[in-house]
Design a protein around this motif. Sequence first.
Motif, mmCIF file in Angstrom:
data_model
loop_
_atom_site.group_PDB
_atom_site.id
_atom_site.type_symbol
_atom_site.label_atom_id
_atom_site.label_comp_id
_atom_site.label_asym_id
_atom_site.label_seq_id
_atom_site.Cartn_x
_atom_site.Cartn_y
_atom_site.Cartn_z
ATOM 1 N N ASN A 33 0.294 10.807 -2.993
ATOM 2 C CA ASN A 33 0.894 9.415 -3.176
ATOM 3 C C ASN A 33 -0.091 8.469 -3.383
ATOM 4 O OD1 ASN A 33 2.679 7.313 -3.544
ATOM 5 N ND2 ASN A 33 3.175 7.192 -1.162
ATOM 6 N N THR A 34 -0.455 8.007 -4.335
ATOM 7 C CA THR A 34 -1.726 7.093 -4.656
ATOM 8 C C THR A 34 -1.058 5.894 -5.427
ATOM 9 O OG1 THR A 34 -2.435 7.567 -6.776
ATOM 10 C CG2 THR A 34 -3.136 9.069 -5.044
ATOM 11 N N ILE A 35 -1.817 4.799 -5.616
ATOM 12 C CA ILE A 35 -1.382 3.690 -6.195
ATOM 13 C C ILE A 35 -1.334 3.885 -7.919
ATOM 14 C CG2 ILE A 35 -2.193 1.955 -4.716
ATOM 15 C CD1 ILE A 35 -4.631 1.474 -6.599
ATOM 16 N N TYR A 36 -1.812 5.176 -8.214
ATOM 17 C CA TYR A 36 -1.681 5.693 -9.599
ATOM 18 C C TYR A 36 -0.655 6.584 -9.903
ATOM 19 C CZ TYR A 36 -6.437 3.429 -8.986
ATOM 20 O OH TYR A 36 -7.312 2.289 -8.599
ATOM 21 N N HIS A 71 0.941 -1.104 -0.011
ATOM 22 C CA HIS A 71 -0.101 0.058 -0.069
ATOM 23 C C HIS A 71 0.928 1.388 -0.127
ATOM 24 C CE1 HIS A 71 0.879 0.552 4.184
ATOM 25 N NE2 HIS A 71 0.871 -0.856 4.443
ATOM 26 N N PRO A 72 0.141 2.431 -0.638
ATOM 27 C CA PRO A 72 1.232 3.785 -0.596
ATOM 28 C C PRO A 72 1.563 3.976 0.974
ATOM 29 C CG PRO A 72 -0.819 3.846 -1.779
ATOM 30 C CD PRO A 72 -1.079 2.621 -1.085
ATOM 31 N N ALA A 73 2.932 4.376 0.959
ATOM 32 C CA ALA A 73 3.386 4.997 2.228
ATOM 33 C C ALA A 73 2.523 5.905 2.574
ATOM 34 C CB ALA A 73 4.736 5.450 1.950
ATOM 35 N N ASP A 74 2.341 6.305 3.856
ATOM 36 C CA ASP A 74 1.705 7.451 4.530
ATOM 37 C C ASP A 74 2.397 8.663 4.689
ATOM 38 O OD1 ASP A 74 -0.439 8.804 5.617
ATOM 39 O OD2 ASP A 74 -0.588 7.665 7.170
#
Length: 334
Positions: A209-212, A165-168
């Motif tokens: 910061n997203t998965i896209y 998952h994207p880093a927070d």
Amino acid sequence: MRRFLSLTAFLLTLTLLPVQAQEKTVILGGDTIAITVNYEGVYVSGMYDFEVKGETLSAAKEGTVQVGDRIIESNGRAVTSLEELFANLKTLQKERNQVPVTVIRNGQREAASLFVCYLESEKVFKTGLYVKDKIKGVGTMTFYDPSTKTFAALGHEIAEEGQSHPADVTMGQIFEATVVSVRRSTSGNPGEKICQSESLVPIGTVSKNTIYGLYGKVQTLPSAAQSVPVASREEVTVGPAEIYTVIQGTTPKRYTIQITEVRKQNGQAVKGIQFQVTDPALLNQTGGIIQGMSGSPILQNGKLIGAVTHMVTSQPDNGYGIYIDWMLEEAQSE
């Protein structure tokens, strides 16, 4: 009745005049960028054992902080950086301390305890934790939107190693970077761009910061701007295409690929385009896809159709890309 019919015919004549639809255009990326993004708090990336007076101690046994936690408070004080965490710990005087902390774990705030050992003889604190407040890396710019000065890069998330998952992260910066050399990809061993960035002045700020992909704003657009129309995913076809990326220095070049599969997607998703690198020069230099190419624009028939996102580890000349549709959606919601 005749007047009504005559008027209707006249109005229809006006509406049938040819109308030219305006095609969306963006400024083509392809340039390599150095990326720094900041955590909100301090991220626990690992643990280690250490000895005190012949006794082996560890954070895992002595406290309840876990790998993957993000420490946001220590002893009731906010923690937004490593400096703030260390400043809080310096107030401790005991040899062994259990410090109450607040962490973000799996998206939820939780109370935990941080074990801290103060070594008087060395004047140092030991926690048994590997921690950081930033992630640094290298990627490729996909496009700039001149109407909003928004940028889109990478085509996938920035994530910690082993995390899906994207880093927070809260925000960050991007900088110009130069490719000084490359390490070739071989089957089972991804290669990479070896880059350097000497600039202390960012060219843009990261806000999402997203998965896209990675998104944000730039102060000024590139001086050598190259406008290119974008294609919808319905326009993408199996067949010849190009990727636009930097292998040496700072100037992007076009390299031929063959799109081997186009996946139908009705909503945001990754890996919509599958391709094989066919360019002899690129294969000779890199072995195919290498780390740092993520975000490299994919072009077909003179239009921007997507961005490189993944490589097939066992076959590094094969890779995947995301449709530019999905990156545009993310950029427009920026």
